[in-house]
Scaffold this motif. Structure first.
Motif, PDB file in Angstrom:
ATOM      1  N   ALA A  59       0.644  -1.148  -0.008  1.00  0.00           N
ATOM      2  CA  ALA A  59       0.187   0.158   0.356  1.00  0.00           C
ATOM      3  C   ALA A  59       0.985   1.060  -0.042  1.00  0.00           C
ATOM      4  N   ASN A  60       1.931   1.625   0.977  1.00  0.00           N
ATOM      5  CA  ASN A  60       2.995   2.521   0.612  1.00  0.00           C
ATOM      6  C   ASN A  60       3.368   2.504  -0.541  1.00  0.00           C
ATOM      7  N   GLU A  61       3.719   1.451  -1.380  1.00  0.00           N
ATOM      8  CA  GLU A  61       4.313   1.637  -3.191  1.00  0.00           C
ATOM      9  C   GLU A  61       2.760   2.058  -3.874  1.00  0.00           C
ATOM     10  N   PHE A  62       1.612   1.712  -3.586  1.00  0.00           N
ATOM     11  CA  PHE A  62       0.888   1.790  -5.161  1.00  0.00           C
ATOM     12  C   PHE A  62      -0.599   2.327  -4.746  1.00  0.00           C
ATOM     13  N   GLY A  63      -1.279   3.192  -4.944  1.00  0.00           N
ATOM     14  CA  GLY A  63      -2.852   3.536  -4.963  1.00  0.00           C
ATOM     15  C   GLY A  63      -3.277   2.385  -5.176  1.00  0.00           C
ATOM     16  N   PHE A  64      -4.600   2.362  -4.280  1.00  0.00           N
ATOM     17  CA  PHE A  64      -5.360   1.306  -4.363  1.00  0.00           C
ATOM     18  C   PHE A  64      -6.030   0.989  -3.598  1.00  0.00           C
ATOM     19  N   ASP A  65      -7.916   0.612  -3.920  1.00  0.00           N
ATOM     20  CA  ASP A  65      -8.851   0.423  -2.656  1.00  0.00           C
ATOM     21  C   ASP A  65      -8.298  -1.609  -2.967  1.00  0.00           C
ATOM     22  N   THR A  66      -8.857  -1.841  -1.378  1.00  0.00           N
ATOM     23  CA  THR A  66      -8.995  -3.292  -1.675  1.00  0.00           C
ATOM     24  C   THR A  66     -10.500  -3.976  -0.967  1.00  0.00           C
ATOM     25  N   LEU A  67     -11.051  -4.949  -1.723  1.00  0.00           N
ATOM     26  CA  LEU A  67     -12.081  -5.932  -0.912  1.00  0.00           C
ATOM     27  C   LEU A  67     -10.996  -7.465  -0.103  1.00  0.00           C
ATOM     28  N   SER A  68     -11.156  -8.005   0.601  1.00  0.00           N
ATOM     29  CA  SER A  68     -11.330  -8.728   1.630  1.00  0.00           C
ATOM     30  C   SER A  68     -11.978  -9.977   1.448  1.00  0.00           C
ATOM     31  N   LEU A  69     -11.545 -10.804   0.391  1.00  0.00           N
ATOM     32  CA  LEU A  69     -12.656 -11.666   0.007  1.00  0.00           C
ATOM     33  C   LEU A  69     -12.999 -12.786   1.447  1.00  0.00           C
ATOM     34  N   ARG A  70     -13.987 -13.651   1.602  1.00  0.00           N
ATOM     35  CA  ARG A  70     -13.290 -14.825   2.653  1.00  0.00           C
ATOM     36  C   ARG A  70     -14.033 -15.878   1.912  1.00  0.00           C
ATOM     37  N   PRO A  71     -13.918 -16.725   2.359  1.00  0.00           N
ATOM     38  CA  PRO A  71     -15.111 -18.111   2.050  1.00  0.00           C
ATOM     39  C   PRO A  71     -16.640 -17.663   2.417  1.00  0.00           C
ATOM     40  N   PRO A  72     -16.829 -18.824   1.782  1.00  0.00           N
ATOM     41  CA  PRO A  72     -16.742 -19.544   0.168  1.00  0.00           C
ATOM     42  C   PRO A  72     -16.552 -19.058  -0.803  1.00  0.00           C
ATOM     43  N   TYR A  73     -15.387 -19.430  -1.659  1.00  0.00           N
ATOM     44  CA  TYR A  73     -15.121 -19.222  -2.775  1.00  0.00           C
ATOM     45  C   TYR A  73     -16.279 -19.195  -3.726  1.00  0.00           C
TER      46      TYR A  73
END
Length: 291
Positions: A59-73
């Motif tokens: 996160a310190n090198e790139f600018g992006f948003d994240t979604l942590s996807l959890r099981p069940p996949y």
């Protein structure tokens, strides 16, 4: 005939969105390479993270948003997350990793085993008639969403026993459904030792066959290619030729639907429909089912 039913619009050179996979073992640099490439494709980047939020380490090198996807996949979870990213206006989406949709908890392999037990008396082969359409929704979401999408897949090394019982390495097999790379514009294997990306499939013809380091300029170079209408026409023709060969080789009726998805709305759609219909009839005849 009512001429008001016909509308002409200004012709524009065709542009398309990148669909690329980075395949490699743990620690090979797939996530970092994906973020690096994405930074050259657009400024608004999202990551679907199934790897315990590993992308956030950068996160310190790139600018992006994240979604942590959890099981069940499930395939539907991934497809829903892809659509959410699109409607939120992201230019580039990274799915890290797409392997979970196939081999993860609640992924296609587990789904198929469950369907086999509950519906097909343990027959896993028959169960794929239910599971494959669900997997197709995931593939369709990648291919049909108007957004650059980079996926990563975990790899396991394929080996065979050669002369003198010597074990030979054949390459890195992606932990996804066989043929996954056919759906995409580019497929790259990321080598663990030096983090070099080697193309296993490249419709752009931009990558060094011997491999190269992924940089921001890699993304910029791909973006220029994507905006070149002539290049896209050549790539579509190559994809059509590949598809005809796949149709001839397949023994899976469900795969015909996946192949068709690639050409929906293109100049080759009717030819693909005809080829798929002929193959389906042939497969049904061989299996003793009505066409």
């Amino acid at each position: 005939m009512n001429i008001e039913n016909f509308t002409f619009t200004k012709a524009e050179r065709k542009k398309s969105k990148l669909k690329l996979n980075l395949n490699g073992p743990s620690g090979s640099g797939k996530t970092y390479s994906a973020l690096t490439m994405a930074s050259g494709l657009g400024s608004k980047i999202a990551v679907i993270d199934t790897e315990n939020e590993s992308a956030s380490l950068y996160a310190n090198e790139f600018g992006f948003d994240t979604l942590s996807l959890r099981p069940p996949y499930t395939p539907e979870s991934f497809a829903g997350a892809i659509q959410a990213a699109y409607h939120m206006g992201y230019e580039v989406l990274i799915i890290d990793s797409a392997s979970h949709e196939w081999i993860g908890t609640g992924g296609c392999l587990e789904i198929n085993d469950q369907v086999a037990r509950t519906k097909f008396k343990g027959n896993t082969w028959s169960a794929w008639s239910d599971t494959t359409p669900r997997h197709r929704r995931f593939i369709d979401a990648i291919l049909q969403t108007d957004m650059h999408i980079i996926t990563t897949t975990r790899a396991k090394t394929e080996t065979v026993q050669g002369d003198g019982k010597k074990i030979l390495k054949l390459g890195m097999k992606a932990e996804q459904r066989d043929g996954y790379e056919y759906e995409l514009t580019v497929a790259l294997d990321v080598v663990h030792d030096n983090h070099v990306a080697v193309p296993t499939k490249d419709r752009t013809k931009l990558f060094n066959p011997d491999g190269e380091q992924i940089t921001k300029e890699t993304g910029e170079r791909i973006l220029a290619w994507l905006n070149d209408g002539k290049s896209q026409e050549e790539a579509l023709l190559e994809a059509f030729q590949e598809a005809i060969a796949r149709i001839g080789d397949t023994h899976d009726i469900a795969e015909l639907g996946i192949i068709y998805t690639q050409f929906k709305g293109t100049e080759y759609e009717q030819q693909i429909i005809a080829e798929c219909a002929n193959k389906k009839a042939s497969l049904n005849q061989a299996q003793g089912a009505p066409s």
